[in-house]
Design an enzyme around this catalytic site. Structure first.
Site, PDB file in Angstrom:
ATOM      1  N   GLU A  28      -7.942  -5.486   5.376  1.00  0.00           N
ATOM      2  CA  GLU A  28      -7.790  -5.250   3.491  1.00  0.00           C
ATOM      3  C   GLU A  28      -6.076  -5.902   3.354  1.00  0.00           C
ATOM      4  O   GLU A  28      -7.156  -6.336   2.114  1.00  0.00           O
ATOM      5  CB  GLU A  28      -7.818  -3.367   4.015  1.00  0.00           C
ATOM      6  CG  GLU A  28      -9.432  -2.784   3.234  1.00  0.00           C
ATOM      7  CD  GLU A  28      -8.542  -1.460   4.538  1.00  0.00           C
ATOM      8  OE1 GLU A  28      -9.191  -0.298   3.240  1.00  0.00           O
ATOM      9  OE2 GLU A  28      -8.406  -1.216   5.014  1.00  0.00           O
ATOM     10  N   ARG A  44      -2.485  -2.247  -3.739  1.00  0.00           N
ATOM     11  CA  ARG A  44      -3.764  -1.309  -3.830  1.00  0.00           C
ATOM     12  C   ARG A  44      -3.622   0.188  -3.779  1.00  0.00           C
ATOM     13  O   ARG A  44      -2.899   0.243  -4.384  1.00  0.00           O
ATOM     14  CB  ARG A  44      -4.386  -0.870  -1.719  1.00  0.00           C
ATOM     15  CG  ARG A  44      -5.029   0.205  -1.694  1.00  0.00           C
ATOM     16  CD  ARG A  44      -5.194   1.099  -0.088  1.00  0.00           C
ATOM     17  NE  ARG A  44      -5.967   1.966  -0.086  1.00  0.00           N
ATOM     18  CZ  ARG A  44      -5.709   3.383   0.496  1.00  0.00           C
ATOM     19  NH1 ARG A  44      -4.637   3.445   1.299  1.00  0.00           N
ATOM     20  NH2 ARG A  44      -6.870   3.836   0.199  1.00  0.00           N
ATOM     21  N   HIS A  61     -13.422   2.617   0.667  1.00  0.00           N
ATOM     22  CA  HIS A  61     -12.844   2.076   1.376  1.00  0.00           C
ATOM     23  C   HIS A  61     -13.540   0.617   0.938  1.00  0.00           C
ATOM     24  O   HIS A  61     -13.772  -0.233   1.706  1.00  0.00           O
ATOM     25  CB  HIS A  61     -13.470   2.738   3.213  1.00  0.00           C
ATOM     26  CG  HIS A  61     -12.868   3.695   3.408  1.00  0.00           C
ATOM     27  ND1 HIS A  61     -13.433   4.743   3.941  1.00  0.00           N
ATOM     28  CD2 HIS A  61     -11.644   3.818   3.554  1.00  0.00           C
ATOM     29  CE1 HIS A  61     -12.425   5.522   4.420  1.00  0.00           C
ATOM     30  NE2 HIS A  61     -11.410   5.032   4.259  1.00  0.00           N
ATOM     31  N   ARG A  73     -11.797  16.109   7.720  1.00  0.00           N
ATOM     32  CA  ARG A  73     -12.642  16.099   6.069  1.00  0.00           C
ATOM     33  C   ARG A  73     -13.872  16.210   6.453  1.00  0.00           C
ATOM     34  O   ARG A  73     -14.137  15.978   7.474  1.00  0.00           O
ATOM     35  CB  ARG A  73     -12.743  14.839   5.636  1.00  0.00           C
ATOM     36  CG  ARG A  73     -11.367  14.652   4.964  1.00  0.00           C
ATOM     37  CD  ARG A  73     -11.737  13.597   4.002  1.00  0.00           C
ATOM     38  NE  ARG A  73     -10.077  13.045   3.489  1.00  0.00           N
ATOM     39  CZ  ARG A  73      -9.867  11.565   3.394  1.00  0.00           C
ATOM     40  NH1 ARG A  73     -11.196  10.789   4.051  1.00  0.00           N
ATOM     41  NH2 ARG A  73      -8.815  11.263   3.426  1.00  0.00           N
ATOM     42  N   ASN A  77       0.837  -0.828  -0.025  1.00  0.00           N
ATOM     43  CA  ASN A  77       0.070   0.109  -0.455  1.00  0.00           C
ATOM     44  C   ASN A  77       0.777   0.947   0.181  1.00  0.00           C
ATOM     45  O   ASN A  77       1.159   1.549   1.522  1.00  0.00           O
ATOM     46  CB  ASN A  77      -0.959   0.393   1.198  1.00  0.00           C
ATOM     47  CG  ASN A  77      -1.727   0.637   1.388  1.00  0.00           C
ATOM     48  OD1 ASN A  77      -1.851   2.082   0.624  1.00  0.00           O
ATOM     49  ND2 ASN A  77      -2.588   1.173   2.510  1.00  0.00           N
TER      50      ASN A  77
END
Length: 401
Positions: free
Chosen positions: A383, A90, A179, A240, A7
């Site tokens: 993940e 990823r 996600h 965010r 990743n």
């Protein structure tokens, strides 16, 4: 089969090696601050942890350091690098080109590059990791696993915005969602824990980390998700803003803020950080609340309220829901948030077992009462395992062909 999962971020490279016979993680680590005067390497196998600092100029050099650690007699898990059968990457944005994970070739690299306009902070570093691995491990098959691909089952009524259609035609402006690898993993895991066929379940999955998103999953397929054209849309997050009136950025621009300043406000100085004035970390927010900080309490309340409101709206489009999943750092480790969100959901006859909810362990578990109409679960997302599973499946299929 042993699979290296990578990743790659703008200045970091996270990695794991998994033995797919047992689906066990053999080593994991991260290289941070790549390209700075001093980079940090944290590496862990089953028995030992290795941490050191050194200057690492780019991702290729970072991957070289990782490979040294993988075959290190003390800290590694391999005798030689030839034991790596495949590499799974990823990749954040697949745009409308990739509806599932794919074997990486020159055409795939070109397409990921074309989608960089949609994810300028993510796809370029993802590509950097792919190119570094291709150079250092030539001949080893590589697979791209996209954050967006799980959400491609959404219908146009869910992913289109109320904008002129020509903007979609010209620039592919639509909801994509992110996600996806996490939502896919925990949805499948929930069905497994409950002993149910995922085809029979209506699931709402809440991935709550520094970034946060929901997915409404019906029969194993996403029908809506809270993140949109970018990861900014949706829930209140660590830094965010989530959903806001779209006129607010225009208002700020007219007040003299630059485009970069507005971008910085929305992505890095909003959410929990902006509302509390303290931190993006929920642990800091909760500590400040205990000390009587009103802004911290406000940030917490807005976070929980927005989350509960989204869950209610997703229950409506699902026409009922059977399962609510909490996952990722905040979702897995905050019983207070889980309780406060579930308190809003009485209308669905959802009943939390407070004793089970308050257990502080890392095990996947059901935290609702036996008579709750909605089963509530805490599941540790994985993940990397999902990426490794996809990689194994594609490489095995390639071998058969």
């Amino acid at each position: 089969m042993k699979i290296l999962v990578i990743n790659s971020g703008s200045s970091s490279l996270k990695y794991q090696v998994l033995d797919m016979k047992t689906e066990e993680c053999l080593v994991k680590g991260i290289v941070e601050r790549i390209g700075e005067d001093q980079s940090d390497i944290k590496h862990k196998n089953k028995e030992k942890i290795c941490e050191n600092d050194k200057k690492i100029k780019d991702h290729e050099e970072a991957l070289k350091e990782v490979m040294k650690l993988l075959i290190d007699p003390e800290y590694g898990c391999l005798k030689e690098l030839s034991e790596i059968d495949a590499i799974g990457h990823r990749v954040v944005h697949g745009g409308e080109k990739f509806f599932s994970s794919v074997l990486i070739n020159d055409e795939v690299i070109e397409a990921i590059e074309e989608n960089s306009d949609l994810a300028p902070l993510h796809n370029p570093p993802n590509l950097t990791g792919i190119r570094a691995a291709k150079k250092l491990l030539p001949g080893v098959p590589q697979v791209a696993v996209f954050d967006t691909s799980f959400h491609h089952t959404m219908e146009p009524k869910a992913y289109m915005y109320g904008l002129a259609y020509e903007l979609y035609e010209k620039y592919k402006i639509r909801k994509y969602g992110f996600h996806g690898t996490s939502h896919r993993y925990v949805s499948q895991k929930a069905a497994e824990i409950l002993g149910k066929d995922i085809e029979s379940l209506k699931i709402i999955s809440a991935h709550l980390g520094n970034g946060a998103s929901l997915a409404a999953v019906d029969k194993g397929k996403v029908i809506d998700t809270s993140m949109g054209f970018t990861p900014l849309e949706g829930l209140i997050m660590g830094t965010r803003s989530g959903d806001i009136d779209p006129s607010i950025p225009l208002f700020l621009l007219r007040k003299g803020y630059t485009i970069d300043e507005v971008d910085d406000i929305l992505n890095k100085k909003s959410g929990l950080t902006g509302l509390s004035g303290i931190s993006n970390d929920m642990r800091d927010i909760k500590k400040a609340i205990r000390e009587g900080n009103k802004k911290a309490k406000l940030a917490y309340d807005v976070y929980v309220y927005r989350l509960a409101k989204y869950i209610g709206s997703y229950a409506t489009i699902l026409k009922r829901f059977d399962v609510l999943i909490f996952t990722a750092g905040v979702g897995e480790n905050n019983p207070e948030i889980r309780k406060d969100v579930c308190d809003y959901l009485d209308i669905f006859e959802l009943k939390l077992d407070e004793e089970k909810n308050n257990i502080l362990n890392k095990e996947d578990r059901i935290i609702s009462t036996s008579d709750s109409h909605v089963k509530v679960l805490v599941i540790k997302t994985d993940e990397e395992l999902m990426i490794a599973k996809d990689t194994k499946k594609i490489v095995e299929k390639m071998g058969k062909n």
